[in-house]
Design an enzyme around this catalytic site. Structure first.
Site, PDB file in Angstrom:
ATOM      1  CD  GLU A 135       1.346  36.114  18.160  1.00 39.15           C
ATOM      2  OE1 GLU A 135       0.930  37.248  17.839  1.00 39.15           O
ATOM      3  OE2 GLU A 135       2.484  35.906  18.627  1.00 39.15           O
ATOM      4  CG  HIS A 159     -13.547  41.754  45.922  1.00 44.50           C
ATOM      5  ND1 HIS A 159     -14.450  41.840  46.961  1.00 44.50           N
ATOM      6  CD2 HIS A 159     -12.462  41.117  46.428  1.00 44.50           C
ATOM      7  CE1 HIS A 159     -13.930  41.298  48.050  1.00 44.50           C
ATOM      8  NE2 HIS A 159     -12.716  40.847  47.751  1.00 44.50           N
ATOM      9  CE  LYS A 166       1.934  42.590  10.820  1.00 42.12           C
ATOM     10  NZ  LYS A 166       3.289  42.217  11.309  1.00 42.12           N
TER      11      LYS A 166
END
EC number: 5.3.1.9
Length: 545
Positions: A351, A382, A510
């Site tokens: 950000e 793994h 947004k």
């Protein structure tokens, strides 16, 4: 811009000279490499010897930093100059943990005085909850804390409370709600007793859609079970600057804790956003968290570049991104308590520096922030270490581990720590075809079969990594670790000539969600929707008729 700096062509030439060099040869020829490329600061150390660099690389990188006036820009940040140019704001998260007495004046505001006033109120409130003096509406002590926030109002507090669980109050259970998907808030609420639960609503504007939606759901749940809205005052507090909205919600203004626009969300865990941290850990441990960060601030501000941890990590990152063309960076903590650290650093790094426009408004012709990702190292071995060892991508790694053994788990930490060292060595050293073939022949495989299989057991190595070691997972060390990464991000932003302290990239989605939400709720919108979006809106509405 980076490509216009006088040291840039020197680094390009140097890269061409050493790009084929293998680290295992450097280690073989230089017995002092490990000790020379090692920095200790307080209880935190950095081994950066397993990187594809030499003394000339470092010399040129330090020259690059000087080309950018890095030292002067560090001072500008600490002194409160408005280095967040697009929002015309100072960047003073460092003031939140400062132990200096020299006041910082910002637009006639005494910054340290204001910060310490809020900290004093936080300490008093925290003490009242921890001691049991602050009671719920039935006079029960508080047992559960629910922090409702998102992004910087969630990730930092979640990460720190998880990392320092051993220091937490034994009576208190911490819950963090960020996702507007109702599943999360409802799953948390069903476990709780309203009479012993405290909600912290963390939103600077008190209008963040996700946070307010979750807070209103929590409020409705609480009022239905407590039977009276007047009880909200004892069970809800706010971290905000919007007094009017907080009061309309039903929260007493005396239970509102302020923070300021010179503190970005991803840098805010040191502020009132850290109220949940202080309640859980207590003021003594919160102060230690602040002190650890302050000591790292002083180190960053005063240490020469050659022994400056944030500067070294920042410049080494630039070396891989802009010269080796690395697109990705892995955070691999080898400690269960640090399991949320990678996603905290994701926000901090991406950000801040996920930008393509320079401070002068020009399009940048080079890469900036890499994709930052990670998981607990022992689990990652793994899962995706296969790609790191034998894949086609160059992905630098930060290994993070502690030296301190966990009590009542004999043998566990030795296994864990041996894997940190083994993985870093394997990434550096690799295994040649001849070594792989010899191992297979020694095991008795047929010669032709061994020759074929050996190709698949080759590890090229030369994969770079840092090893960050903490003596133990403690409040002061976590404070120092977080501040180290904050300043590493700052260094890279300076080199790339970008503003690391705005986040306009979160806005467009947004904005576009507003008319879409109107449509989903059955209202007509005048907004234009592309055919794909329009089709998916109709699909949703038809399903939910």
């Amino acid at each position: 811009m980076l490509t216009q700096l006088k040291t840039y062509p020197k680094l390009l030439k140097h890269y061409e000279e050493i790009k084929e060099a293998h680290m295992r040869d450097w280690f073989s020829k230089d017995k002092e490499r490990a000790s020379r490329y090692f920095v200790q600061f307080e209880s935190l150390s950095l081994d950066y010897s397993k990187n594809r660099l030499n003394d000339t690389t470092l010399k040129l990188l330090f020259e690059l930093a000087n080309d950018c006036s890095l030292k002067e820009k560090i001072e500008a940040m600490f002194k409160g100059e408005k280095i967040n140019t697009t929002e015309k704001r100072a960047v003073l998260h460092t003031a939140l943990r400062s132990l200096n007495d020299t006041e910082i004046l910002l637009d006639n505001m005494e910054v340290l005085k204001s910060v310490r006033s809020v900290l004093k109120r936080m300490r008093a409130f925290s003490d009242s909850v921890r001691s049991g003096k602050r009671l719920g509406y039935t006079n029960q002590v508080i047992t559960d804390i629910v922090n409702i926030g998102i992004g910087g109002s969630d990730l930092g507090a979640l990460m720190v409370c998880t990392a320092l669980k051993r220091y937490g109050h034994p009576r208190l259970k911490m819950h963090f709600v960020s996702n507007v998907d109702g599943t999360q808030i409802l799953d948390v609420l069903e476990k709780l007793n309203p009479a012993s639960t405290l909600f912290i609503v963390a939103s600077k504007t008190f209008s963040t859609q996700e946070t307010l939606t979750n807070a209103l759901t929590a409020r409705k749940w609480f009022v239905e079970r407590s039977g009276d809205e007047k009880h909200i005052a004892k069970h809800f507090v706010a971290v905000s600057t919007n007094k009017e909205a907080v009061q309309q919600f039903g929260i007493d203004e005396h239970n509102m804790f302020e923070f300021w626009d010179f503190v970005g969300g991803r840098y805010s865990l040191w502020s009132a956003i850290g109220l949940s941290i202080m309640i859980y850990l207590g003021k003594k441990n919160f102060n230690a968290l602040l002190k650890g960060a302050y000591l790292m601030d002083e180190h960053f501000r005063n240490a020469p570049f050659e022994s400056n941890l944030p500067v070294l990590m920042g410049l080494i990152g630039v070396w891989y991104i802009n010269f080796f063309q690395s697109k990705s960076h892995l955070i691999a903590p080898y400690d269960q308590y640090l399991r949320h650290f990678p996603k905290f650093i994701q926000q901090l790094d991406m950000e801040s520096n996920g930008k393509r426009i320079s401070k002068k408004g020009e399009t940048i012709p080079y890469d900036t922030c890499p994709v930052v990702w990670g998981d607990m190292g022992i689990n990652a071995q793994h899962a995706f270490f296969q790609l790191l060892h034998q894949g086609t991508h160059l992905i630098p790694i930060d290994f993070i581990a502690s030296l301190d053994k966990k009590p009542n788990a004999k043998g566990h930490h030795e296994i864990l720590f041996s894997n940190v060292l083994a993985q870093a060595q394997a990434f550096m050293k690799g295994k040649s075809y001849e070594e792989a073939l010899g191992e297979l022949l020694f095991k008795g495989l047929d010669k032709d079969e061994a020759k074929d299989l050996a190709h698949h057991r080759v590890f090229f190595g030369n994969r770079p990594s840092n090893i960050l070691l903490l003596e133990k997972i403690s409040p002061s060390n976590i404070g120092a670790l977080v501040a180290l990464y904050e300043h590493k991000v700052f260094v890279q932003g300076v080199i790339w000539d970008i503003n690391s302290f705005d986040q306009w990239g979160v806005e467009l989605g947004k904005e576009l969600a507003v008319p879409i939400l109107q449509e989903l709720e059955g209202h007509k919108s005048n907004a234009y929707f592309d055919s794909s979006t329009k089709h998916l809106i109709e699909l949703y509405k038809n399903y939910n008729q």
